[in-house]
Motif scaffolding. Structure first.
Motif, PDB file in Angstrom:
ATOM      1  N   GLU A 183     -10.574   4.118  12.540  1.00  9.78           N
ATOM      2  CA  GLU A 183      -9.264   4.757  12.583  1.00  9.78           C
ATOM      3  C   GLU A 183      -8.537   4.647  11.244  1.00  9.78           C
ATOM      4  OE1 GLU A 183      -6.850   3.484  15.911  1.00  9.78           O
ATOM      5  OE2 GLU A 183      -8.668   3.034  17.058  1.00  9.78           O
ATOM      6  N   ALA A 184      -7.837   5.727  10.875  1.00  8.63           N
ATOM      7  CA  ALA A 184      -7.145   5.778   9.582  1.00  8.63           C
ATOM      8  C   ALA A 184      -6.143   4.640   9.443  1.00  8.63           C
ATOM      9  CB  ALA A 184      -6.436   7.121   9.434  1.00  8.63           C
ATOM     10  N   ALA A 185      -5.415   4.329  10.533  1.00  6.17           N
ATOM     11  CA  ALA A 185      -4.398   3.264  10.474  1.00  6.17           C
ATOM     12  C   ALA A 185      -5.038   1.911  10.162  1.00  6.17           C
ATOM     13  CB  ALA A 185      -3.633   3.198  11.793  1.00  6.17           C
ATOM     14  N   LYS A 186      -6.237   1.678  10.686  1.00  7.68           N
ATOM     15  CA  LYS A 186      -6.920   0.404  10.443  1.00  7.68           C
ATOM     16  C   LYS A 186      -7.484   0.359   9.024  1.00  7.68           C
ATOM     17  CE  LYS A 186      -7.948  -0.332  15.308  1.00  7.68           C
ATOM     18  NZ  LYS A 186      -8.985  -0.495  16.363  1.00  7.68           N
ATOM     19  N   LYS A 187      -7.970   1.477   8.550  1.00 10.08           N
ATOM     20  CA  LYS A 187      -8.446   1.557   7.168  1.00 10.08           C
ATOM     21  C   LYS A 187      -7.286   1.312   6.209  1.00 10.08           C
ATOM     22  CE  LYS A 187     -10.686   4.785   3.963  1.00 10.08           C
ATOM     23  NZ  LYS A 187     -11.290   6.126   3.809  1.00 10.08           N
ATOM     24  N   GLU A 188      -6.102   1.859   6.523  1.00 14.77           N
ATOM     25  CA  GLU A 188      -4.922   1.678   5.675  1.00 14.77           C
ATOM     26  C   GLU A 188      -4.513   0.214   5.590  1.00 14.77           C
ATOM     27  OE1 GLU A 188      -2.038   4.268   7.380  1.00 14.77           O
ATOM     28  OE2 GLU A 188      -3.069   6.106   6.734  1.00 14.77           O
ATOM     29  N   VAL A 189      -4.736  -0.548   6.660  1.00 17.45           N
ATOM     30  CA  VAL A 189      -4.423  -1.983   6.637  1.00 17.45           C
ATOM     31  C   VAL A 189      -5.266  -2.684   5.573  1.00 17.45           C
ATOM     32  CG1 VAL A 189      -4.617  -4.144   7.938  1.00 17.45           C
ATOM     33  CG2 VAL A 189      -3.643  -2.135   9.031  1.00 17.45           C
ATOM     34  N   VAL A 190      -6.569  -2.370   5.541  1.00 19.24           N
ATOM     35  CA  VAL A 190      -7.466  -2.999   4.556  1.00 19.24           C
ATOM     36  C   VAL A 190      -7.091  -2.556   3.144  1.00 19.24           C
ATOM     37  CG1 VAL A 190      -9.863  -3.272   3.833  1.00 19.24           C
ATOM     38  CG2 VAL A 190      -9.317  -3.144   6.265  1.00 19.24           C
ATOM     39  N   VAL A 191      -6.736  -1.280   2.967  1.00 17.22           N
ATOM     40  CA  VAL A 191      -6.302  -0.787   1.654  1.00 17.22           C
ATOM     41  C   VAL A 191      -5.064  -1.550   1.186  1.00 17.22           C
ATOM     42  CG1 VAL A 191      -5.321   1.198   0.426  1.00 17.22           C
ATOM     43  CG2 VAL A 191      -7.310   1.510   1.908  1.00 17.22           C
ATOM     44  N   ARG A 192      -4.133  -1.796   2.115  1.00 18.13           N
ATOM     45  CA  ARG A 192      -2.916  -2.543   1.759  1.00 18.13           C
ATOM     46  C   ARG A 192      -3.261  -3.966   1.341  1.00 18.13           C
ATOM     47  NH1 ARG A 192       0.060  -5.270   5.342  1.00 18.13           N
ATOM     48  NH2 ARG A 192      -0.636  -3.983   7.105  1.00 18.13           N
ATOM     49  N   TYR A 219       6.170  -2.163  -4.016  1.00 22.08           N
ATOM     50  CA  TYR A 219       5.660  -0.817  -3.751  1.00 22.08           C
ATOM     51  C   TYR A 219       4.365  -0.814  -2.921  1.00 22.08           C
ATOM     52  CZ  TYR A 219       9.042   1.009  -7.094  1.00 22.08           C
ATOM     53  OH  TYR A 219      10.211   1.350  -7.739  1.00 22.08           O
ATOM     54  N   VAL A 220       3.930  -1.981  -2.469  1.00 22.40           N
ATOM     55  CA  VAL A 220       2.663  -2.078  -1.734  1.00 22.40           C
ATOM     56  C   VAL A 220       2.575  -1.105  -0.556  1.00 22.40           C
ATOM     57  CG1 VAL A 220       1.350  -3.583  -0.178  1.00 22.40           C
ATOM     58  CG2 VAL A 220       2.006  -4.399  -2.445  1.00 22.40           C
ATOM     59  N   PRO A 221       3.618  -0.950   0.284  1.00 18.14           N
ATOM     60  CA  PRO A 221       3.498  -0.023   1.416  1.00 18.14           C
ATOM     61  C   PRO A 221       3.223   1.424   1.004  1.00 18.14           C
ATOM     62  CG  PRO A 221       5.379  -1.486   1.723  1.00 18.14           C
ATOM     63  CD  PRO A 221       4.906  -1.669   0.311  1.00 18.14           C
ATOM     64  N   LYS A 222       3.532   1.786  -0.252  1.00 21.43           N
ATOM     65  CA  LYS A 222       3.352   3.165  -0.712  1.00 21.43           C
ATOM     66  C   LYS A 222       2.094   3.356  -1.553  1.00 21.43           C
ATOM     67  CE  LYS A 222       8.349   3.991  -0.777  1.00 21.43           C
ATOM     68  NZ  LYS A 222       9.517   4.404  -1.584  1.00 21.43           N
ATOM     69  N   ILE A 223       1.403   2.262  -1.870  1.00 20.02           N
ATOM     70  CA  ILE A 223       0.191   2.356  -2.693  1.00 20.02           C
ATOM     71  C   ILE A 223      -0.993   2.766  -1.822  1.00 20.02           C
ATOM     72  CG2 ILE A 223      -1.427   1.087  -4.153  1.00 20.02           C
ATOM     73  CD1 ILE A 223       0.877  -0.695  -5.037  1.00 20.02           C
ATOM     74  N   THR A 224      -1.611   3.884  -2.159  1.00 22.22           N
ATOM     75  CA  THR A 224      -2.766   4.370  -1.393  1.00 22.22           C
ATOM     76  C   THR A 224      -4.088   4.120  -2.121  1.00 22.22           C
ATOM     77  OG1 THR A 224      -2.474   6.571  -2.368  1.00 22.22           O
ATOM     78  CG2 THR A 224      -1.422   6.167  -0.240  1.00 22.22           C
ATOM     79  N   TYR A 225      -3.997   3.699  -3.364  1.00 18.68           N
ATOM     80  CA  TYR A 225      -5.201   3.448  -4.152  1.00 18.68           C
ATOM     81  C   TYR A 225      -4.847   2.465  -5.254  1.00 18.68           C
ATOM     82  CZ  TYR A 225      -9.081   4.231  -7.420  1.00 18.68           C
ATOM     83  OH  TYR A 225     -10.149   4.053  -8.255  1.00 18.68           O
ATOM     84  N   SER A 226      -5.720   1.515  -5.515  1.00 22.24           N
ATOM     85  CA  SER A 226      -5.536   0.637  -6.671  1.00 22.24           C
ATOM     86  C   SER A 226      -6.905   0.167  -7.163  1.00 22.24           C
ATOM     87  CB  SER A 226      -4.667  -0.582  -6.304  1.00 22.24           C
ATOM     88  OG  SER A 226      -5.315  -1.411  -5.363  1.00 22.24           O
ATOM     89  N   ARG A 227      -6.976  -0.075  -8.450  1.00 21.41           N
ATOM     90  CA  ARG A 227      -8.233  -0.517  -9.047  1.00 21.41           C
ATOM     91  C   ARG A 227      -7.961  -1.236 -10.353  1.00 21.41           C
ATOM     92  NH1 ARG A 227     -13.550   3.161 -10.282  1.00 21.41           N
ATOM     93  NH2 ARG A 227     -15.121   1.636  -9.654  1.00 21.41           N
ATOM     94  N   GLN A 264      -2.263   4.510  -7.256  1.00 21.98           N
ATOM     95  CA  GLN A 264      -1.658   5.780  -6.869  1.00 21.98           C
ATOM     96  C   GLN A 264      -0.539   5.509  -5.882  1.00 21.98           C
ATOM     97  OE1 GLN A 264      -4.272   8.965  -5.814  1.00 21.98           O
ATOM     98  NE2 GLN A 264      -2.618  10.338  -5.209  1.00 21.98           N
ATOM     99  N   ILE A 265       0.640   6.068  -6.186  1.00 19.57           N
ATOM    100  CA  ILE A 265       1.814   5.946  -5.321  1.00 19.57           C
ATOM    101  C   ILE A 265       2.314   7.359  -5.054  1.00 19.57           C
ATOM    102  CG2 ILE A 265       4.134   4.983  -5.081  1.00 19.57           C
ATOM    103  CD1 ILE A 265       3.358   2.848  -7.118  1.00 19.57           C
TER     104      ILE A 265
END
Length: 310
Positions: A183-192, A219-227, A264-265
């Protein structure tokens, strides 16, 4: 063939309890007869997809000393467990074992704390755990964090995050097809979680800039990508605290001597460099002069003023 019912499921669980708990004290002919009876019922489990719900709906009974809980424990004890499964002629990749593992993990995740995470990771590291089973289990483990029943930020959560990277790859990369079906919501948790870890690692270990670390954590809640992109010189002599990050290969390589943090924000991509002074570049996501998923970056591409937002 007999239809697989809840009653037959309870019968199977009782037979498994007997088999695992009193096997050594039974005469050979009784052991063989009990084994054949269990095997017949297990074949029902593997030929009927609907049987999966019975494993998942049994609740705490599945992790009791007997039954499926005992079965999973014996699977984990590879040496003795293999002999038991060989006697019953049960394949470790059978639907029975896979359903039992999912049920065991789901029940463990109903507890108030995440203390069983190390045990669950040890179980899921086994080669016989199928990819579909692994995804179901990872989803179950993320759920109590998503529901805020389990507190985030602890050592067990960080260990689980690293496990997800090893098994399914980095969910932020476009090439991470193994995350499909979660699920996208669960994937977003790991991304966060990964974004938080990246910010701490870059600004506390690489750049050592507490002010910028606190700024970007907001800004963590708005970050969709980081590297994080590390220089070859730093990879040759990594500072203390980067060992696991490097081992998990969660970084890109930067061609020049400095390091960079890319995130990415919303509609913007931000590049922060480790050295202060002219260190931040912001690009519109449609005009980024480099590939986000590239294994290596060129500093000149990351600092392209003509493409940066004015």
């Amino acid at each position: 063939a007999l239809r697989f019912t809840p009653l037959r499921f309870r019968m199977l669980r009782g037979l498994l309890t007997a088999y695992f708990d009193i096997y050594g004290s039974l005469a050979k002919e009784w052991r063989d007869e009990l084994g054949r009876t269990i095997q017949t019922l297990l074949l029902q489990c593997d030929t009927q997809r609907s049987s999966a719900q019975y494993w998942k709906n049994e609740g705490s009974g599945l992790v009791a000393p007997g039954g499926i809980g005992r079965a999973v424990q014996l699977v984990r004890q590879w040496g003795s467990g293999t002999k038991v499964w060989e006697r019953l002629q049960i394949s470790l990749v059978s639907q029975f074992i896979q359903n039992a593992i999912v049920a065991y993990v789901a029940t463990a995740c109903a507890q108030k704390e995440d203390e069983k995470i190390p045990e669950l990771i040890e179980l899921l590291e086994a080669e016989f755990v199928q990819l579909s089973t692994l995804k179901h289990c990872i989803g179950h483990i993320i759920t109590p964090y998503l529901d805020r029943r389990w507190k985030e930020g602890g050592e067990n959560q960080q260990q689980f995050c690293g496990f997800c990277i090893r098994k399914l790859n980095d969910p932020r990369l476009s090439s991470s097809v193994r995350w499909q079906g979660i699920e996208a919501a669960k994937k977003e948790v790991v991304v966060r979680w990964l974004s938080i870890q990246d910010i701490h690692i870059f600004f506390s270990t690489v750049s050592m800039d507490e002010e910028r670390r606190r700024f970007w954590l907001r800004y963590v809640p708005k970050i969709t990508y980081s590297r994080i992109a590390l220089s070859a010189s730093l990879l040759a002599f990594p500072p203390t605290g980067l060992e696991m990050f490097i081992k998990e290969k969660r970084y890109a390589v930067l061609s020049q001597a400095e390091c960079a943090f890319i995130m990415q924000i919303g509609k913007y991509v931000v590049v922060e460099f480790s050295r202060k002074g002219n260190a931040c570049y912001v690009y519109h996501s449609r005009e980024v002069p480099f590939s986000l998923d590239a294994p290596t970056y060129n500093t000149f591409a990351l600092k392209k003023r003509t493409a940066a937002c004015k």
